[in-house]
Scaffold this motif. Structure first.
Motif, PDB file in Angstrom:
ATOM      1  N   GLN A  38      -5.292   3.470   4.246  1.00  0.00           N
ATOM      2  CA  GLN A  38      -6.464   2.896   4.897  1.00  0.00           C
ATOM      3  C   GLN A  38      -7.271   3.985   5.595  1.00  0.00           C
ATOM      4  N   LEU A  53      -9.546   1.439   0.895  1.00  0.00           N
ATOM      5  CA  LEU A  53      -8.343   2.179   0.502  1.00  0.00           C
ATOM      6  C   LEU A  53      -8.753   3.486  -0.165  1.00  0.00           C
ATOM      7  N   LEU A  75       0.815  -1.215   0.000  1.00  0.00           N
ATOM      8  CA  LEU A  75       0.000   0.000   0.000  1.00  0.00           C
ATOM      9  C   LEU A  75       0.847   1.262   0.000  1.00  0.00           C
ATOM     10  N   LEU A  95      -2.267   5.011  -1.871  1.00  0.00           N
ATOM     11  CA  LEU A  95      -3.532   4.685  -1.201  1.00  0.00           C
ATOM     12  C   LEU A  95      -3.302   4.407   0.279  1.00  0.00           C
ATOM     13  N   THR A 148      -8.720  -3.677  -0.190  1.00  0.00           N
ATOM     14  CA  THR A 148      -7.761  -4.781  -0.209  1.00  0.00           C
ATOM     15  C   THR A 148      -8.542  -6.070  -0.423  1.00  0.00           C
TER      16      THR A 148
END
Lengths: 137, 137
Positions: free
Chosen positions: B13, B49, B5, B11, B43
């Motif tokens: 969380q 994301l 990520l 991107l 994900t």
DNA sequence: GTAACGTTCACGTGGCGTCACTGTGC
DNA sequence: GGCACAGTGACGCCACGTGAACGTTA
């Protein structure tokens, strides 16, 4: 023999007062429940009667509400003003009150600043809309 | 083998995005539930994301909210802008959209006026407080 | 007699906060 | 594999009211 409510006293029932102020009777009673205002008196049968003073207060409350104050805060402010009105100058009590009033003024200044920020925000959003419209023409 | 990520995709969380925008993760999820934004992807395990586009949108929403719009109204506005962005100029659709955008602008102008009234109201209240303080000195 | 008022209690709404429990991933 | 973080779902809460029910008053 029942005392008339007409022009002599200038007192009106809740419905009339609600209409005058643009509030619902329900809301007026609710605000009373929270301690924001009292009817000036009641009929022997229990009907609330209101005078000019209450009308003024309702208008003030209605004006203040959208500034983001909770009803509880507004009650505090009103109590404060009432107390200030009857408190002796230069008394210890007056000192405390002056302190609290200054706190309120500070609070209000903050709200004012926030409101001005929001006015600013409306112009930004309007510009975004202009851009959107622009791409359509 | 799992796609990273990190810096390549840009991107993040929900927790990071929430922190960046000053919102709570709960709020971000709630706004998604109401249709105000979608994560750019998820994900394989289901984690949301978000990219720059979502961050921008969240900031806009956060700015608009205190103007008194409900979340539903804000969703409508966003849909409108999105649609305007992809709609062909001079199409019939564009005409309808232009109409609706104009309606929104009118609405925003009203809010703006209301805000200015409220700013006015703060000065009145401040004066009332001045008077109260004055009687105490 | 009827419209407005009274009280009390419950319900609704917007916008999240907060478990509780399970699943993910560095 | 450990530990923080994320997922969903449900319930709770606060401020601010708004009915509904049912009786009393003007």
């Amino acid at each position: 023999m029942t005392p008339r409510l007409g022009a002599d006293t200038g007192l009106v029932q809740i419905g009339v007062m609600a209409e005058r102020t643009g509030l619902s009777p329900r809301t007026v009673r609710y605000w009373e429940e929270l301690g924001l205002l009292q009817p000036s008196t009641r009929t022997s049968g229990g009907f609330r009667l209101y005078g000019q003073e209450q009308e003024d207060r309702l208008r003030i409350l209605k004006t203040m509400k959208p500034l983001g104050f909770t009803l509880d805060e507004m009650r505090d402010l009103i109590e404060l003003l009432d107390e200030a009105a009857v408190s002796k100058p230069a008394s210890r009590r007056a000192l405390v009150l002056r302190e609290r009033v200054n706190g309120m003024r500070h609070e209000i200044a903050l709200r004012r600043a926030a409101l001005l920020d929001q006015v600013e925000a409306t112009t930004h959003i309007s510009k975004a809309l202009d851009a959107a419209v622009g791409s359509l023409s």
